[in-house]
Design a protein around this motif. Sequence first.
Motif, PDB file in Angstrom:
ATOM      1  N   PRO A 145       7.911   1.506   2.143  1.00  0.00           N
ATOM      2  CA  PRO A 145       7.323   0.820   1.069  1.00  0.00           C
ATOM      3  C   PRO A 145       6.364  -0.185   1.445  1.00  0.00           C
ATOM      4  N   ASP A 146       5.410  -0.422   0.278  1.00  0.00           N
ATOM      5  CA  ASP A 146       4.400  -1.259   0.501  1.00  0.00           C
ATOM      6  C   ASP A 146       5.012  -2.919   0.726  1.00  0.00           C
ATOM      7  N   HIS A 147       4.029  -3.609   1.023  1.00  0.00           N
ATOM      8  CA  HIS A 147       4.450  -5.153   1.533  1.00  0.00           C
ATOM      9  C   HIS A 147       5.106  -5.703   0.091  1.00  0.00           C
ATOM     10  N   HIS A 148       5.004  -5.156  -1.215  1.00  0.00           N
ATOM     11  CA  HIS A 148       5.570  -5.730  -2.421  1.00  0.00           C
ATOM     12  C   HIS A 148       6.872  -5.120  -2.633  1.00  0.00           C
ATOM     13  N   GLY A 149       7.141  -3.938  -1.856  1.00  0.00           N
ATOM     14  CA  GLY A 149       8.514  -3.294  -2.129  1.00  0.00           C
ATOM     15  C   GLY A 149       8.394  -2.227  -3.251  1.00  0.00           C
ATOM     16  N   ALA A 150       7.524  -2.103  -3.834  1.00  0.00           N
ATOM     17  CA  ALA A 150       7.608  -1.245  -5.176  1.00  0.00           C
ATOM     18  C   ALA A 150       6.810   0.159  -4.872  1.00  0.00           C
ATOM     19  N   GLY A 151       5.697   0.038  -4.265  1.00  0.00           N
ATOM     20  CA  GLY A 151       4.979   1.302  -3.891  1.00  0.00           C
ATOM     21  C   GLY A 151       5.323   1.749  -2.472  1.00  0.00           C
ATOM     22  N   THR A 152       4.448   2.945  -2.157  1.00  0.00           N
ATOM     23  CA  THR A 152       4.725   3.621  -1.031  1.00  0.00           C
ATOM     24  C   THR A 152       3.620   3.927  -0.335  1.00  0.00           C
ATOM     25  N   THR A 153       3.417   3.634   1.064  1.00  0.00           N
ATOM     26  CA  THR A 153       2.371   3.734   1.826  1.00  0.00           C
ATOM     27  C   THR A 153       2.219   4.835   2.608  1.00  0.00           C
ATOM     28  N   MET A 154       3.561   5.452   2.793  1.00  0.00           N
ATOM     29  CA  MET A 154       3.922   6.503   3.818  1.00  0.00           C
ATOM     30  C   MET A 154       4.980   7.312   3.310  1.00  0.00           C
ATOM     31  N   ALA A 155       5.044   8.448   3.297  1.00  0.00           N
ATOM     32  CA  ALA A 155       6.374   9.387   2.985  1.00  0.00           C
ATOM     33  C   ALA A 155       6.209  10.411   4.010  1.00  0.00           C
ATOM     34  N   PHE A 156       7.233  10.761   4.669  1.00  0.00           N
ATOM     35  CA  PHE A 156       7.555  11.848   5.453  1.00  0.00           C
ATOM     36  C   PHE A 156       8.632  12.850   5.029  1.00  0.00           C
ATOM     37  N   ALA A 193       2.285  -3.940   9.504  1.00  0.00           N
ATOM     38  CA  ALA A 193       1.114  -3.348   9.275  1.00  0.00           C
ATOM     39  C   ALA A 193       1.046  -1.705   8.525  1.00  0.00           C
ATOM     40  N   SER A 194       2.108  -1.195   8.564  1.00  0.00           N
ATOM     41  CA  SER A 194       2.475   0.220   8.085  1.00  0.00           C
ATOM     42  C   SER A 194       2.634  -0.317   6.537  1.00  0.00           C
ATOM     43  N   GLY A 195       2.984  -1.313   6.081  1.00  0.00           N
ATOM     44  CA  GLY A 195       3.331  -1.466   4.519  1.00  0.00           C
ATOM     45  C   GLY A 195       2.290  -2.581   4.127  1.00  0.00           C
ATOM     46  N   ARG A 196       1.196  -2.831   4.698  1.00  0.00           N
ATOM     47  CA  ARG A 196       0.232  -3.980   4.081  1.00  0.00           C
ATOM     48  C   ARG A 196      -1.150  -3.014   3.704  1.00  0.00           C
ATOM     49  N   ASP A 197      -0.811  -2.342   2.438  1.00  0.00           N
ATOM     50  CA  ASP A 197      -2.066  -1.827   2.053  1.00  0.00           C
ATOM     51  C   ASP A 197      -2.970  -2.726   1.238  1.00  0.00           C
ATOM     52  N   VAL A 198      -4.123  -2.424   0.939  1.00  0.00           N
ATOM     53  CA  VAL A 198      -5.074  -3.355   0.437  1.00  0.00           C
ATOM     54  C   VAL A 198      -5.428  -3.071  -1.061  1.00  0.00           C
ATOM     55  N   ASP A 199      -5.031  -3.689  -2.107  1.00  0.00           N
ATOM     56  CA  ASP A 199      -5.183  -3.178  -3.250  1.00  0.00           C
ATOM     57  C   ASP A 199      -5.861  -4.266  -4.371  1.00  0.00           C
ATOM     58  N   THR A 200      -5.662  -5.454  -3.827  1.00  0.00           N
ATOM     59  CA  THR A 200      -6.147  -6.746  -4.505  1.00  0.00           C
ATOM     60  C   THR A 200      -6.881  -7.761  -3.798  1.00  0.00           C
ATOM     61  N   PRO A 201      -7.657  -8.686  -4.284  1.00  0.00           N
ATOM     62  CA  PRO A 201      -8.377  -9.734  -3.695  1.00  0.00           C
ATOM     63  C   PRO A 201      -7.589 -10.406  -2.700  1.00  0.00           C
ATOM     64  N   GLU A 202      -6.336 -10.676  -3.226  1.00  0.00           N
ATOM     65  CA  GLU A 202      -5.208 -11.199  -2.314  1.00  0.00           C
ATOM     66  C   GLU A 202      -4.688 -10.590  -1.328  1.00  0.00           C
ATOM     67  N   ASP A 203      -4.809  -9.417  -1.366  1.00  0.00           N
ATOM     68  CA  ASP A 203      -4.633  -8.492  -0.079  1.00  0.00           C
ATOM     69  C   ASP A 203      -5.581  -8.467   1.010  1.00  0.00           C
ATOM     70  N   VAL A 204      -6.927  -8.593   0.572  1.00  0.00           N
ATOM     71  CA  VAL A 204      -7.955  -8.805   1.413  1.00  0.00           C
ATOM     72  C   VAL A 204      -7.895 -10.208   1.989  1.00  0.00           C
ATOM     73  N   LEU A 205      -7.565 -11.128   1.174  1.00  0.00           N
ATOM     74  CA  LEU A 205      -7.445 -12.617   1.720  1.00  0.00           C
ATOM     75  C   LEU A 205      -6.575 -12.518   3.041  1.00  0.00           C
ATOM     76  N   ALA A 206      -5.404 -12.006   2.769  1.00  0.00           N
ATOM     77  CA  ALA A 206      -4.327 -12.022   3.475  1.00  0.00           C
ATOM     78  C   ALA A 206      -4.753 -11.634   5.076  1.00  0.00           C
ATOM     79  N   LEU A 207      -5.826 -10.679   5.020  1.00  0.00           N
ATOM     80  CA  LEU A 207      -6.225 -10.136   6.364  1.00  0.00           C
ATOM     81  C   LEU A 207      -6.700 -11.411   7.222  1.00  0.00           C
TER      82      LEU A 207
END
Length: 240
Positions: A145-156, A193-207
């Motif tokens: 799951p992504d870092h928000h718990g709603a989306g998916t960054t990887m599926a296997f 790191a595997s769940g921290r995708d970058v979608d919003t300005p806040e996500d970029v700032l969190a880097l």
Amino acid sequence: MTTVSGHRAADGGWTIVVPVKALDRAKSRLARALPASDRRELALAMASDVLRTCVATPGVSRVRVVTSDTDVAALARLLPVEIVAEPPGTAGMTGDDPLNAALTGAIRGVPGPVGVVTADLPELGTSQLARVLSAASGHPHSIVPDHHGAGTTMAFWTGPVEERRPRFGPGSAARHVSDGGAVALDGADPSGASGRDVDTPEDVLALTGRTVGAATAAVIRTPSARQRPHAAGVSATMVR
């Protein structure tokens, strides 16, 4: 589906598929912080880092990129990466997320374990991906799951080929679990790191202060970008 062969054949290891939408449509939620040219450059840089990580990770035998973008395809040709053309018309599809149609085509008939890794994980390194793949190998279907718990960054998928169905889009983590029977790989990557995708300005700032891939780091340190005003406090000097 049109596929341009990469430089390695699968040898029983993982096949990893990385979807990259056309760069002129990429990262629209960053529009309040970055102009279109910067968003395009950042998206390409993150995709480059993710593809290079996938290629270099032990246990990965084949990497595919699903895209209609010529710049992404050019990048893939420099790497041992197969290019799968995004099906025509998927950008305008309604109903199910068009990404799922593209991914279904890319994984159809592929033997052995298969994974989808999104292209916006700038912190993902080979050690993190290797840990996740090791955990995923023990389940027929699993996700990160992504870092928000709603989306998916990887599926296997390691189970039967006919049961491999991507369910990306809004609320995908819950749908992968409830509809697809996926196991969430909580704790497989302690770094997150595997769940921290970058979608919003806040996500970029969190880097800020975190280690990102070389291509991403080069882009966000660009002098021309540093001179531009950025909304939501986003600065191009935020990564070491």
